[in-house]
Scaffold this motif. Structure first.
Motif, PDB file in Angstrom:
ATOM      1  N   ASN A   2       0.817  -1.202   0.000  1.00  0.00           N
ATOM      2  CA  ASN A   2       0.000   0.000   0.000  1.00  0.00           C
ATOM      3  C   ASN A   2       0.858   1.262   0.000  1.00  0.00           C
ATOM      4  O   ASN A   2       0.502   2.250  -0.626  1.00  0.00           O
ATOM      5  N   ARG A   3       1.988   1.227   0.729  1.00  0.00           N
ATOM      6  CA  ARG A   3       2.894   2.375   0.757  1.00  0.00           C
ATOM      7  C   ARG A   3       3.519   2.599  -0.614  1.00  0.00           C
ATOM      8  O   ARG A   3       3.737   3.724  -1.017  1.00  0.00           O
ATOM      9  N   LEU A   4       3.819   1.511  -1.301  1.00  0.00           N
ATOM     10  CA  LEU A   4       4.388   1.612  -2.634  1.00  0.00           C
ATOM     11  C   LEU A   4       3.393   2.252  -3.599  1.00  0.00           C
ATOM     12  O   LEU A   4       3.771   3.090  -4.433  1.00  0.00           O
ATOM     13  N   LEU A   5       2.146   1.912  -3.492  1.00  0.00           N
ATOM     14  CA  LEU A   5       1.103   2.490  -4.325  1.00  0.00           C
ATOM     15  C   LEU A   5       0.964   3.984  -4.057  1.00  0.00           C
ATOM     16  O   LEU A   5       0.832   4.787  -4.989  1.00  0.00           O
ATOM     17  N   LEU A   6       1.006   4.368  -2.787  1.00  0.00           N
ATOM     18  CA  LEU A   6       0.937   5.787  -2.423  1.00  0.00           C
ATOM     19  C   LEU A   6       2.152   6.531  -2.959  1.00  0.00           C
ATOM     20  O   LEU A   6       2.023   7.625  -3.518  1.00  0.00           O
ATOM     21  N   TRP A   7       3.330   5.946  -2.801  1.00  0.00           N
ATOM     22  CA  TRP A   7       4.545   6.567  -3.311  1.00  0.00           C
ATOM     23  C   TRP A   7       4.461   6.727  -4.829  1.00  0.00           C
ATOM     24  O   TRP A   7       4.865   7.761  -5.380  1.00  0.00           O
ATOM     25  N   PHE A   8       3.960   5.718  -5.528  1.00  0.00           N
ATOM     26  CA  PHE A   8       3.838   5.769  -6.983  1.00  0.00           C
ATOM     27  C   PHE A   8       2.894   6.885  -7.426  1.00  0.00           C
ATOM     28  O   PHE A   8       3.180   7.606  -8.384  1.00  0.00           O
ATOM     29  N   LEU A  83       2.273  12.852 -20.668  1.00  0.00           N
ATOM     30  CA  LEU A  83       1.934  13.860 -19.665  1.00  0.00           C
ATOM     31  C   LEU A  83       0.494  13.712 -19.190  1.00  0.00           C
ATOM     32  O   LEU A  83       0.225  13.669 -17.981  1.00  0.00           O
ATOM     33  N   ILE A  84      -0.419  13.592 -20.112  1.00  0.00           N
ATOM     34  CA  ILE A  84      -1.842  13.500 -19.765  1.00  0.00           C
ATOM     35  C   ILE A  84      -2.140  12.211 -19.004  1.00  0.00           C
ATOM     36  O   ILE A  84      -2.799  12.226 -17.957  1.00  0.00           O
ATOM     37  N   ILE A  85      -1.645  11.088 -19.500  1.00  0.00           N
ATOM     38  CA  ILE A  85      -1.950   9.804 -18.872  1.00  0.00           C
ATOM     39  C   ILE A  85      -1.306   9.690 -17.495  1.00  0.00           C
ATOM     40  O   ILE A  85      -1.947   9.263 -16.540  1.00  0.00           O
ATOM     41  N   ASN A  86      -0.043  10.090 -17.362  1.00  0.00           N
ATOM     42  CA  ASN A  86       0.622   9.982 -16.062  1.00  0.00           C
ATOM     43  C   ASN A  86      -0.004  10.894 -15.015  1.00  0.00           C
ATOM     44  O   ASN A  86      -0.179  10.494 -13.860  1.00  0.00           O
ATOM     45  N   THR A  87      -0.328  12.113 -15.403  1.00  0.00           N
ATOM     46  CA  THR A  87      -0.944  13.035 -14.446  1.00  0.00           C
ATOM     47  C   THR A  87      -2.330  12.550 -14.045  1.00  0.00           C
ATOM     48  O   THR A  87      -2.677  12.547 -12.858  1.00  0.00           O
ATOM     49  N   TRP A  88      -3.121  12.117 -15.008  1.00  0.00           N
ATOM     50  CA  TRP A  88      -4.455  11.606 -14.700  1.00  0.00           C
ATOM     51  C   TRP A  88      -4.367  10.376 -13.799  1.00  0.00           C
ATOM     52  O   TRP A  88      -5.121  10.253 -12.828  1.00  0.00           O
ATOM     53  N   LEU A  89      -3.451   9.466 -14.104  1.00  0.00           N
ATOM     54  CA  LEU A  89      -3.302   8.256 -13.299  1.00  0.00           C
ATOM     55  C   LEU A  89      -2.890   8.594 -11.870  1.00  0.00           C
ATOM     56  O   LEU A  89      -3.406   8.015 -10.910  1.00  0.00           O
ATOM     57  N   GLY A  90      -1.988   9.547 -11.708  1.00  0.00           N
ATOM     58  CA  GLY A  90      -1.566   9.948 -10.369  1.00  0.00           C
ATOM     59  C   GLY A  90      -2.693  10.568  -9.576  1.00  0.00           C
ATOM     60  O   GLY A  90      -2.883  10.260  -8.394  1.00  0.00           O
ATOM     61  N   ILE A  91      -3.468  11.445 -10.210  1.00  0.00           N
ATOM     62  CA  ILE A  91      -4.587  12.094  -9.526  1.00  0.00           C
ATOM     63  C   ILE A  91      -5.675  11.081  -9.191  1.00  0.00           C
ATOM     64  O   ILE A  91      -6.298  11.142  -8.127  1.00  0.00           O
ATOM     65  N   TRP A  92      -5.918  10.118 -10.070  1.00  0.00           N
ATOM     66  CA  TRP A  92      -6.930   9.099  -9.824  1.00  0.00           C
ATOM     67  C   TRP A  92      -6.477   8.115  -8.742  1.00  0.00           C
ATOM     68  O   TRP A  92      -7.271   7.664  -7.917  1.00  0.00           O
ATOM     69  N   LEU A  93      -5.198   7.791  -8.732  1.00  0.00           N
ATOM     70  CA  LEU A  93      -4.674   6.786  -7.824  1.00  0.00           C
ATOM     71  C   LEU A  93      -4.444   7.309  -6.408  1.00  0.00           C
ATOM     72  O   LEU A  93      -4.521   6.542  -5.444  1.00  0.00           O
ATOM     73  N   LEU A  94      -4.200   8.598  -6.252  1.00  0.00           N
ATOM     74  CA  LEU A  94      -3.857   9.159  -4.954  1.00  0.00           C
ATOM     75  C   LEU A  94      -4.957   8.941  -3.903  1.00  0.00           C
ATOM     76  O   LEU A  94      -4.664   8.453  -2.806  1.00  0.00           O
ATOM     77  N   PRO A  95      -6.231   9.269  -4.151  1.00  0.00           N
ATOM     78  CA  PRO A  95      -7.244   9.013  -3.122  1.00  0.00           C
ATOM     79  C   PRO A  95      -7.437   7.520  -2.804  1.00  0.00           C
ATOM     80  O   PRO A  95      -7.683   7.152  -1.663  1.00  0.00           O
ATOM     81  N   ILE A  96      -7.273   6.691  -3.807  1.00  0.00           N
ATOM     82  CA  ILE A  96      -7.397   5.245  -3.570  1.00  0.00           C
ATOM     83  C   ILE A  96      -6.266   4.763  -2.676  1.00  0.00           C
ATOM     84  O   ILE A  96      -6.488   3.993  -1.737  1.00  0.00           O
ATOM     85  N   ALA A  97      -5.056   5.209  -2.948  1.00  0.00           N
ATOM     86  CA  ALA A  97      -3.898   4.789  -2.144  1.00  0.00           C
ATOM     87  C   ALA A  97      -3.977   5.337  -0.726  1.00  0.00           C
ATOM     88  O   ALA A  97      -3.601   4.654   0.229  1.00  0.00           O
ATOM     89  N   ARG A  98      -4.473   6.563  -0.581  1.00  0.00           N
ATOM     90  CA  ARG A  98      -4.651   7.123   0.768  1.00  0.00           C
ATOM     91  C   ARG A  98      -5.666   6.329   1.561  1.00  0.00           C
ATOM     92  O   ARG A  98      -5.493   6.094   2.755  1.00  0.00           O
ATOM     93  N   LYS A  99      -6.758   5.934   0.925  1.00  0.00           N
ATOM     94  CA  LYS A  99      -7.789   5.164   1.604  1.00  0.00           C
ATOM     95  C   LYS A  99      -7.247   3.793   2.036  1.00  0.00           C
ATOM     96  O   LYS A  99      -7.557   3.306   3.129  1.00  0.00           O
ATOM     97  N   LEU A 100      -6.424   3.183   1.187  1.00  0.00           N
ATOM     98  CA  LEU A 100      -5.851   1.882   1.525  1.00  0.00           C
ATOM     99  C   LEU A 100      -4.871   1.959   2.688  1.00  0.00           C
ATOM    100  O   LEU A 100      -4.735   1.018   3.468  1.00  0.00           O
ATOM    101  N   ASN A 101      -4.180   3.106   2.808  1.00  0.00           N
ATOM    102  CA  ASN A 101      -3.224   3.282   3.902  1.00  0.00           C
ATOM    103  C   ASN A 101      -3.891   3.692   5.192  1.00  0.00           C
ATOM    104  O   ASN A 101      -3.292   3.633   6.259  1.00  0.00           O
ATOM    105  N   GLY A 102      -5.107   4.140   5.110  1.00  0.00           N
ATOM    106  CA  GLY A 102      -5.885   4.470   6.303  1.00  0.00           C
ATOM    107  C   GLY A 102      -5.474   5.717   6.924  1.00  0.00           C
ATOM    108  O   GLY A 102      -5.061   6.206   7.792  1.00  0.00           O
TER     109      GLY A 102
END
Length: 102
Positions: A2-8, A83-102
Motif C-alpha cells: 500500500n505504501r508503494l502504491l501511495l509513493w507511486f 503527460l496527460i496519462i501519467n498526471t491523470w493516473l496519479g490524480i486518480w490513484l492518490l485518493p485510492i492509495a490514501r484510503k488503503l493506507n488508512g
C-alpha cells in the motif's frame, strides 16, 4: 504494497512539471520550419540533444527493431500523451492509495 502504491501516485504527480518542461522543449524544436507536429520523431529529438548518448546506450541493451518503431513515433504526440496519462493516473490513484493506507 500500500505504501508503494501511495509513493507511486505521488511520484506521478510530482514528475508532472518535468514532463511539462520536456513538452515545451520539444515544442521549441517544432517552431522551426524544418519540422511539423507529426514529422519530428523521438529519434530526431534525441539526436539533436544531449540525449543521443542515452539513445546509443539503450540501443546496446534493448532490441533495436523495437526501439526503431517506438522512436519513430512523433515526439510531441508521445510526450503530450505521456503527460496527460501519467498526471491523470496519479490524480486518480492518490485518493485510492490514501484510503488503503488508512
Amino acid at each position: 504494497m500500500n505504501r508503494l502504491l501511495l509513493w507511486f501516485a505521488y511520484f506521478l504527480i510530482v514528475t508532472t512539471p518535468i514532463q511539462i518542461a520536456v513538452c515545451l522543449w520539444i515544442f521549441f524544436f517544432l517552431m522551426s520550419p524544418d519540422y511539423s507536429f507529426f514529422s519530428f520523431s523521438t529519434s530526431e529529438f534525441m539526436d539533436l540533444t544531449f540525449l543521443k548518448y542515452l539513445k546509443a546506450w539503450i540501443y546496446s541493451w534493448l532490441w533495436n527493431d523495437f526501439l526503431d518503431v517506438i522512436w519513430s513515433l512523433p515526439a510531441a504526440l508521445m510526450s503530450l500523451l505521456k503527460l496527460i496519462i501519467n498526471t491523470w493516473l496519479g490524480i486518480w490513484l492518490l485518493p485510492i492509495a490514501r484510503k488503503l493506507n488508512g
